[in-house]
Write an enzyme that holds these catalytic residues in place. Structure first.
Site, PDB file in Angstrom:
ATOM      1  N   ASP A 275       7.761  -0.892   3.909  1.00 16.88           N
ATOM      2  CA  ASP A 275       6.453  -0.603   3.344  1.00 16.88           C
ATOM      3  C   ASP A 275       6.307  -1.473   2.095  1.00 16.88           C
ATOM      4  O   ASP A 275       7.279  -2.052   1.593  1.00 16.88           O
ATOM      5  CB  ASP A 275       6.287   0.892   3.050  1.00 16.88           C
ATOM      6  CG  ASP A 275       4.807   1.288   2.958  1.00 16.88           C
ATOM      7  OD1 ASP A 275       3.957   0.399   2.761  1.00 16.88           O
ATOM      8  OD2 ASP A 275       4.505   2.490   3.072  1.00 16.88           O
TER       9      ASP A 275
HETATM   10  C1  BGC Z   1       1.025   1.773   2.845  1.00 20.71           C
HETATM   11  C2  BGC Z   1       1.172   1.191   4.229  1.00 20.71           C
HETATM   12  C3  BGC Z   1       0.333  -0.048   4.358  1.00 20.71           C
HETATM   13  C4  BGC Z   1       0.724  -1.045   3.265  1.00 20.71           C
HETATM   14  C5  BGC Z   1      -0.054  -2.343   3.305  1.00 20.71           C
HETATM   15  C6  BGC Z   1       1.259   0.728   1.771  1.00 20.71           C
HETATM   16  O1  BGC Z   1       0.929   1.241   0.517  1.00 20.71           O
HETATM   17  O2  BGC Z   1       1.904   2.858   2.690  1.00 20.71           O
HETATM   18  O3  BGC Z   1       0.822   2.145   5.199  1.00 20.71           O
HETATM   19  O4  BGC Z   1       0.452  -0.602   5.630  1.00 20.71           O
HETATM   20  O5  BGC Z   1       0.521  -0.431   2.007  1.00 20.71           O
HETATM   21  O6  BGC Z   1      -1.355  -2.172   2.876  1.00 20.71           O
END
Ligand code: BGC
Length: 796
Positions: A275
């Site tokens: 993540d």
């Molecule tokens: C989220 C993810 C997301 C990523 C990219 C993160 O803060 O938890 O689900 O895909 O950001 O935007």
């Protein structure tokens, strides 16, 4: 075995007693297993040839994100005609792009209990990603599963049951990948709350680590890993590891979960992606099984140090990490790329993505060719969105007022009916649907939201329909006005101007509950005094129909009010919101959505809360945030069943129709005689785990009849009782293990068939470290909701 001892220890109300010392550490599982490209053999060979051409710097750049036009970017290698990878959110739309569709949210798709709808939703979203030049979609969502109804991101996923979530994720993955786009099933694992999902800094400067989700081995397998196994089996190219700690170690460096469970046990052949900013170390994450670092930073220094990139190169050259580990990471990333044919004429990244991301071409630091802005919306997608949202609408109360019979005087109330007054994009600076009251919720917020090209509001669609019928539409959208001026706003009196005259035939009240990434829900009650609005209107209008948009579960305190004649839950329906709703209100679509979670009677009796307290917020103890999942397998309907469902307002799986259905003739046939308790140990490990786990052991059939006088779709559900068949203490009585959605004309009967796989009839035996069939006979129930059997039988 320690874990077994803990599970055997003692049980309180069916839940295992909790020994915290057993769950605050996670064993090391090293080294990271190598992919052999199972199922993707041809592409694996191409990936090996590609790998052979790469320098070490190119390899480490390929596994580490960099600046670019998309939410995540992997740099291209011109000499090899590799144009790089564009990663975009998210689960319900390609978020960072214009002229794209916003689909119904995961929770809507889950509520449909419709495999075909789930597949098509994945396929159509995938088509839009491809059209916009994005190779990798950051979705679907198998975690959060929905352990706590307060969870800010539950709506991105499909519902609080691992079987439903598993099927939904698998169908979505297949759809996305059939469109030629890589799916990233996320967030692995135990990311059940937003609060303290990331580390924070105390006043004295101490780093306070993320919440540690502490889960026992059995619960981990039977609830939280379960849907990920289905996604892996469906071929998910990528799995995104989560922000939280897991049994004491960060989700993206937990070798037990990444190397052990995901790569060894489930035979995952793709790559683990972090993540965003979830990487808190270099060597440890690489060794623990993380394969791609996002958003990365390929140099030694970066505004947010990635720990990888040039640092990973150094770790190889100084002998800390074997180059073979980096090679495996590259193979894991490039095999799905070749498998999906992304090396062949994949569209260039749409210019709108770069514009929205605010990244000028000159800032990339490398040459990146952008394509023109293309409109990826199609008639087919739009029509699907309208139908999918209508079909997933859940009707929980109807005393006969729905469908509407061409009312001549319609009154619309509440702040969820009209346009969103702060702009349609939830991540716009200054936006918060908690504070901005006015406007309908058609998506939740955060990375899982969508950028609407347009949004048909309920009020707009009702007005259009009323025009056809020559009906009046009067409305008051301000909740404050409704609740302050009270009854006078609805029934004309001499001393008020704010009146709906003459009294309406039907009062449609729109209320809502916002939910977003980044924080959890503060309340399960409708927001902005939605309950007050309903009560005020219902006090004066004896045909009050309530429509709720937003996150579920939502408490419906007015449900038994005699003047509330119908309640519809539309969740986050996407861009065709109003049209979908009008189709349901007027009966063009007979609703067939069923709750993918339980609605409790009140917040007080709802299943586990998120972990949060003033003491934790003010702590200077880095390790203070601990979230023991002491309820084990007992979440959602399993939890409420422990109190004989006394807390339940509307059960899991429940949903009304404008017609009625009957179930009969449950018949079971065994497909394997004398099935062994454990799966065949000599069966190969394939994506999804031991191949024998996926062997169908029984089929169950039943006949469903439409006993009413309009066409409709029934959702028969099959529940199994492993507890009574001898599964160990701590097993919930009834668990969902089959469902179908069948369209039926009035009077029509169809046979539904449920295939029961070995895994779905087994419990996770912590001592054997294997799925085991209970020794006794397994009872089954088929019905139209949890806890109410229409037909019963047993697997014999
Ligand atoms: C989220 C993810 C997301 C990523 C990219 C993160 O803060 O938890 O689900 O895909 O950001 O935007």
């Amino acid at each position: 075995m320690a874990l077994l001892a803990a599970l055997a220890a003692s049980f309180v109300g069916g839940v295992a007693a909790w020994d915290p010392s057993l769950y605050t550490s996670s064993p090391a599982v090293l080294p990271s297993p190598n992919t052999t490209g199972i199922g993707w053999e041809e592409a694996f060979a191409k990936a090996k040839d590609f790998l052979a051409e790469l320098t070490l710097e190119e390899k480490t750049a390929l596994v580490t994100g960099t600046t670019g036009p998309c939410a995540g970017n992997i740099i291209g290698i011109e000499r090899l005609n590799f144009t790089g990878l564009c990663l975009q959110d998210g689960p319900l739309a390609i978020r960072q792009a214009t002229y794209a569709s916003v689909f119904p949210a995961g929770v809507n798709a889950g509520a449909s209990f419709d495999r075909e709808l789930l597949y098509k939703r994945g396929l159509y979203i995938g088509e839009e990603f491809k059209g916009k030049g994005s190779e990798i979609m950051l979705g679907p969502v198998a975690g959060p599963l929905g352990r706590t109804p307060w969870g800010g991101r539950n709506w991105e996923g499909f519902g609080a049951d691992p079987y439903l979530s598993g099927i939904a994720n698998a169908e979505t993955v297949r759809g996305i990948q059939d469109a030629g786009v890589q799916a990233t099933t996320k967030h692995y694992i135990g990311n059940e709350q937003e609060t303290q999902r990331n580390p924070s800094t105390a006043d004295d400067g101490t780093t306070i680590e993320s919440v540690s989700t502490n889960i026992d081995d059995r619960t981990m397998h039977e609830l939280y890993v379960f849907p990920f196994a289905d996604a892996v089996r469906a071929g998910s190219a990528s799995i995104m590891c989560s922000y939280n700690r897991l049994n004491g170690s960060y989700g993206c460096q937990n070798s037990k979960m990444l190397n052990g469970v995901l790569k060894e046990e489930l035979g995952f052949q793709g790559y683990v992606m972090s993540d965003w900013g979830a990487v808190h170390s270099g060597v440890a994450t690489i060794e623990s099984g993380l394969d791609m670092n996002m958003p990365g930073g390929i140099g030694f220094t970066n505004s947010t140090p990635s720990f990888w990139g040039a640092n990973a190169t150094a770790a190889v050259t100084n002998g800390t990490i074997p180059e073979s580990r980096i090679d495996d990471m590259v193979l894991r990333i490039m095999t799905p790329y070749f498998h999906l044919g992304q090396d062949k004429s994949f569209p260039l990244v749409d210019k709108s993505s770069a514009d929205i991301n605010g990244v000028a071409k000159s800032n990339f630091g490398y040459d990146f060719e952008l394509g023109p802005i293309v409109d990826v919306r199609t008639e087919e997608h739009t029509q699907f969105i309208r139908e999918a949202a209508a079909n997933s609408t859940v009707l929980v109360k109807n005393t006969g007022s729905l469908p509407l019979k061409k009312p001549k005087n319609i009154a619309v109330f509440g702040n969820d009916a009209g346009d969103f007054v702060a702009g349609l994009y939830s991540l716009t600076a200054g936006f918060s649907a908690d504070t901005v009251e006015q406007g309908t919720l058609a998506s939740g917020g955060g990375s899982g939201t969508g950028r609407f090209s347009y949004l048909v509001t309920p009020l707009e669609a009702i007005k259009a329909k009323a025009k056809e019928d020559g009906a009046l539409v009067q409305f008051i959208l301000d909740n404050e006005v409704i609740t302050t001026d009270g009854i006078d706003t609805i029934i004309p009196t001499e001393d008020t101007m704010d009146t709906i005259v003459p009294p309406a035939d039907v009062c449609l009240v729109f209320i809502k509950s916002w939910a977003t990434e980044g924080y959890d829900r503060a309340t399960l009650e409708p927001q902005h005094n939605g309950t007050g609005v309903v009560n005020t209107v219902a006090a004066a209008c004896n045909n009050t129909i309530v429509i709720h948009n937003g996150a579920g579960p939502v408490i419906l305190p007015f449900a038994s009010h005699p003047n509330v004649t119908a309640i519809l839950l539309s969740h986050f329906p996407g861009q065709e919101s109003g049209n979908s709703l009008v189709d349901v209100l007027y009966g063009a679509v007979n609703p067939s959505g069923h709750l993918p979670y339980t609605i409790p009677k009140s917040e007080d009796v709802a299943s586990p809360r998120i972990v949060n307290s003033t003491a934790l917020v003010e702590t200077t103890d880095p390790n203070a945030w601990q979230d023991p999942f002491t309820e084990g397998l007992f979440i959602d309907y399993r939890y409420y069943a422990l109190q004989n469902n006394s807390a339940v307002a509307y059960p899991f799986g429940f949903g009304l129709s404008y017609t009625s259905f009957a179930l009969a003739d449950l018949a079971v046939s065994a497909l394997v005689s004398n099935a062994s308790a454990l799966p065949d140990a000599s069966a190969p490990i394939v994506p999804g785990g031991n191949k024998d786990l996926w062997t169908p052991l029984y089929t169950a059939t039943a006949s469903v009849t439409n006993t009413g006088d309009v066409a409709g779709a029934a959702v028969p559900q099959l529940y199994v009782n492993l507890a009574a068949a001898g599964a160990p203490a701590g097993t919930p009585a009834w668990q969902l293990r089959g469902f179908d959605r069948v369209d039926l004309a009035p009077g029509e009967t169809k046979t539904v068939e449920f295939e029961l796989l070995r895994r779905d009839l087994s419990f996770w035996d912590v001592e054997a470290q294997q799925w085991r069939l209970p020794s006794g006979t397994i009872d089954v129930q088929v019905g139209f909701q949890y806890g109410k059997a229409e037909v019963t039988g047993s697997l014999a």
